[in-house]
Scaffold this active site. Structure first.
Site, mmCIF file in Angstrom:
data_model
loop_
_atom_site.group_PDB
_atom_site.id
_atom_site.type_symbol
_atom_site.label_atom_id
_atom_site.label_comp_id
_atom_site.label_asym_id
_atom_site.label_seq_id
_atom_site.Cartn_x
_atom_site.Cartn_y
_atom_site.Cartn_z
ATOM 1 C CG ASP A 125 -2.384 0.164 0.846
ATOM 2 O OD1 ASP A 125 -2.692 1.454 0.526
ATOM 3 O OD2 ASP A 125 -3.218 -0.440 1.253
ATOM 4 C CD GLU A 141 -8.977 4.223 -2.095
ATOM 5 O OE1 GLU A 141 -10.045 3.611 -1.276
ATOM 6 O OE2 GLU A 141 -8.006 4.915 -1.481
ATOM 7 C CG HIS A 145 -8.977 -1.803 4.017
ATOM 8 N ND1 HIS A 145 -8.712 -1.706 2.689
ATOM 9 C CD2 HIS A 145 -8.639 -0.577 4.283
ATOM 10 C CE1 HIS A 145 -8.370 -0.606 2.340
ATOM 11 N NE2 HIS A 145 -8.149 0.504 3.306
ATOM 12 C CG ASP A 146 -11.540 1.679 2.893
ATOM 13 O OD1 ASP A 146 -11.222 1.581 4.115
ATOM 14 O OD2 ASP A 146 -11.006 2.030 2.000
HETATM 15 C C1 GLC Z 1 -8.537 4.986 1.633
HETATM 16 C C2 GLC Z 1 -8.009 3.953 2.585
HETATM 17 C C3 GLC Z 1 -8.851 3.961 3.795
HETATM 18 C C4 GLC Z 1 -8.259 5.376 4.335
HETATM 19 C C5 GLC Z 1 -8.347 6.470 3.573
HETATM 20 C C6 GLC Z 1 -7.319 7.610 3.929
HETATM 21 O O1 GLC Z 1 -9.702 5.118 1.080
HETATM 22 O O2 GLC Z 1 -8.443 2.693 1.735
HETATM 23 O O3 GLC Z 1 -8.843 2.834 4.581
HETATM 24 O O4 GLC Z 1 -8.819 5.559 5.498
HETATM 25 O O5 GLC Z 1 -7.623 5.905 2.156
HETATM 26 O O6 GLC Z 1 -5.828 7.084 3.866
#
Ligand code: GLC
Length: 574
Positions: free
Chosen positions: A109, A274, A348-349
């Site tokens: 990540d 993402e 995970h979100d």
């Molecule tokens: C992304 C991650 C999430 C995090 C956010 C801020 O969306 O997947 O878990 O809280 O970024 O870093």
């Protein structure tokens, strides 16, 4: 060279990651080796045989870097180190070696839209005279307003995790921007030195042996040219942040520069960005190999179909199957010839897929988890399996706010109650949408704490672990686990699953999800009953299945097109 010719039909990426399946590990919740209640890297290393058995090609590891853990590691204070909660750099080297020995790659990540406020860069930046001042977004208070009072923020943007997106720093006498929590200040990518620092760090990880990056909210790195007020909705003076950010003018430029400077394509790395708010058109440009940006993106449209409006994640709306099918189909078509899709329901979100899109009651949980897997994995793109999805793990159904740990959930609960919302409505939204649904510990077996830890887990284990766990699933040939294993095998075996052109059938059906994938003389036909009532697929909607081979099914073959609740089949015609 990733593409061979400038001819449109040849501009498809041909990277190693095309037939690959990625498995996401959320380290806090995967396996705890030292009994402190939190998962760690040696815990992951102890489970490599499990990953090999499942057959995945790549592991995406959510952040393990040094962090104050305001957002469970998505707030990084040292990009070059591992947080002691998770182990050491040596443990990570051992994990990489263990994965590589088994032919599995590791994708890290990469959280570079923001750092932790405890990162030395930000600490230095707080001094208005520091050379790092411009590394973050500092702005004076609104003219005429008393600094630190409500409404004195430079603009009225709301942060993603509640409250204003600007926080006042007394030492600086100014506000800094944070799209997420106040402990996650946004880096200023306009500054060349910031970008250099990040590319250096990325090269350092590639040299250490990692095979790619999952780039956290990477489309937010380019901010709008002007940070200005938005138009508020009644009852809230702050405007949801995603109305402002996500489509900044320099995004493509930054991604190309990163690709070039780090050698993302040249070193054959997997890159997935993402991107909340990304459109098909943007994704097509970003994943067109000719543009040398990223291999694929995570889009959000399909996981936003069950909310009332943008910025209203918690206002639930019933999900309709035709809308979900249409969305995935639009992406299949949009990136059909140029670019590449990622495929996911879970991470995970997000809440657990079987609870959200399936039927997680005792009667249909197994078949609905399998059928959702079938549908997703037979689309074109790179599938992502989130830990426990391959077991059909369900949402948590916590009953008390004290059980929740996630900053987004806890903040939402407090904000909503302070605005006068009823507590049970708020709890219902959390139950459906909280990120903690996905974050409860992995179920390994039926021993205490599901075999996850010998200590007290940081987040309660879901009570259904006695029935739903890896040991039981591995021993049962009809389990969700073995179904996922076979889906992964099919992708490795049949080119039509990797490359075939997608066509949605019966788009308006509220029960049936059916489509074909075609390549040369092969046609793959997928039929799935995405409902808890039986149905019949109209034969005239399908190619003639007379000579078709049944590759995989949830139920014993019957020779008719009647489908039991959550029954799905994959046929191959040649
Ligand atoms: C992304 C991650 C999430 C995090 C956010 C801020 O969306 O997947 O878990 O809280 O970024 O870093």
């Amino acid at each position: 060279m990733i593409f061979q010719s400038s001819d449109e039909s040849q501009r498809r990426p041909s990277g190693w990651w095309k037939p690959a399946v990625v498995y996401q590990i959320y380290p806090r919740s995967f396996a705890d080796s030292n009994g402190d209640g939190t998962g760690d890297i040696p815990g992951i290393t102890s489970k490599l045989d499990y990953l090999t058995e499942l057959g995945v090609d790549v592991v995406w590891l959510s952040p393990v870097y040094s962090s104050p853990m305001d957002d469970n590691g998505y707030d990084i204070s040292d990009y070059h180190n591992v947080d002691p909660l998770f182990g050491t750099l040596g443990d990570l080297d051992d994990l990489i070696a263990g994965l590589h020995q088994r032919g599995i790659k590791l994708v890290m990540d990469l959280v570079v839209n923001h750092t932790s406020d405890e990162h030395p860069w930000f600490q230095e930046s707080r001094d208005p005279n520091s050379p790092k001042r411009d590394w973050y977004w500092w702005r004076p208070p609104r003219p005429g307003a008393e600094p630190g009072t409500p409404g004195a923020e430079p603009t009225n943007m709301a942060a993603a995790f509640g409250g204003p997106a600007w926080d006042y720093d007394e030492r600086s006498g100014e506000y800094y921007l944070h799209i997420f929590s106040r402990k996650q200040p946004d880096l200023n990518w306009e500054n060349r030195e910031v970008r250099r620092g990040i590319y250096d760090m990325m090269r350092w990880w590639v040299d250490r042996g990692v095979d790619g990056f999952r780039m956290d909210v990477i489309n937010l790195i380019s901010k709008p040219e002007k940070l200005e007020d938005g138009v508020p909705e009644p009852g809230n003076q702050y405007v949801p942040i995603f109305r402002f950010v996500g489509r900044g003018p320099r995004l493509h430029e930054f991604l190309r520069e990163m690709n070039r400077e780090v050698g993302l394509d040249a070193r054959n790395l997997l890159t997935v960005g993402e991107m909340p708010g990304v459109t098909i058109q943007m994704a097509r440009a970003i994943t067109d190999p000719a543009n040398a940006e990223l291999n694929m993106v995570f889009q959000f449209e399909h996981v936003d179909l069950d909310r009332m409006a943008e910025g209203h994640k918690w206002d639930l709306k019933p999900l309709e199957l035709p809308a979900l099918k249409k969305n995935l189909s639009d992406w299949q078509v949009g990136l059909g010839d140029v670019g590449w899709n990622s495929l996911y329901f879970d991470n995970h979100d997000q809440p657990r897929a079987v609870s959200r899109f399936g039927d997680d009651g005792p009667q249909h949980r197994v078949n609905s988890a399998k059928t959702l897997g079938t549908v997703l994995h037979m689309h074109k793109g790179t599938p992502y399996v989130y830990q426990g999805e391959e077991l059909g793990m369900t949402n948590t159904y916590f009953s008390a706010i004290e059980q929740y740990q996630d900053i987004e959930s806890v903040n939402y609960h407090a904000d909503a109650l302070s605005l006068g919302m009823e507590a049970d409505v708020v709890m219902r939204s959390l139950s459906a949408k909280s990120r903690d649904n996905a974050r409860t510990p992995m179920h390994w077996d039926d021993s205490s704490h599901a075999g996850f830890s010998e200590g007290i887990p940081w987040l309660p284990v879901n009570a259904n672990y006695l029935a739903i766990n890896a040991r039981a699933a591995m021993g049962d040939p009809d389990s969700v686990f073995h179904h996922f294993r076979k889906l992964i095998e099919l992708r490795h075996e049949y080119r039509v699953i990797v490359e075939g052109r997608f066509q949605l059938l019966l788009p308006d059906s509220e029960q049936i999800w059916a489509f074909t994938r075609s390549l040369d003389n092969s046609i793959l036909v997928v039929i799935a009953n995405c409902s808890s009532a039986p149905t019949v697929v109209p034969a005239e909607a399908l190619p003639d299945l007379g000579r078709a081979q049944l590759l995989l099914a949830t139920h014993a073959a019957t020779g008719t097109l009647q489908l039991q609740p959550w029954e799905s089949r994959i046929y191959l015609l040649r």
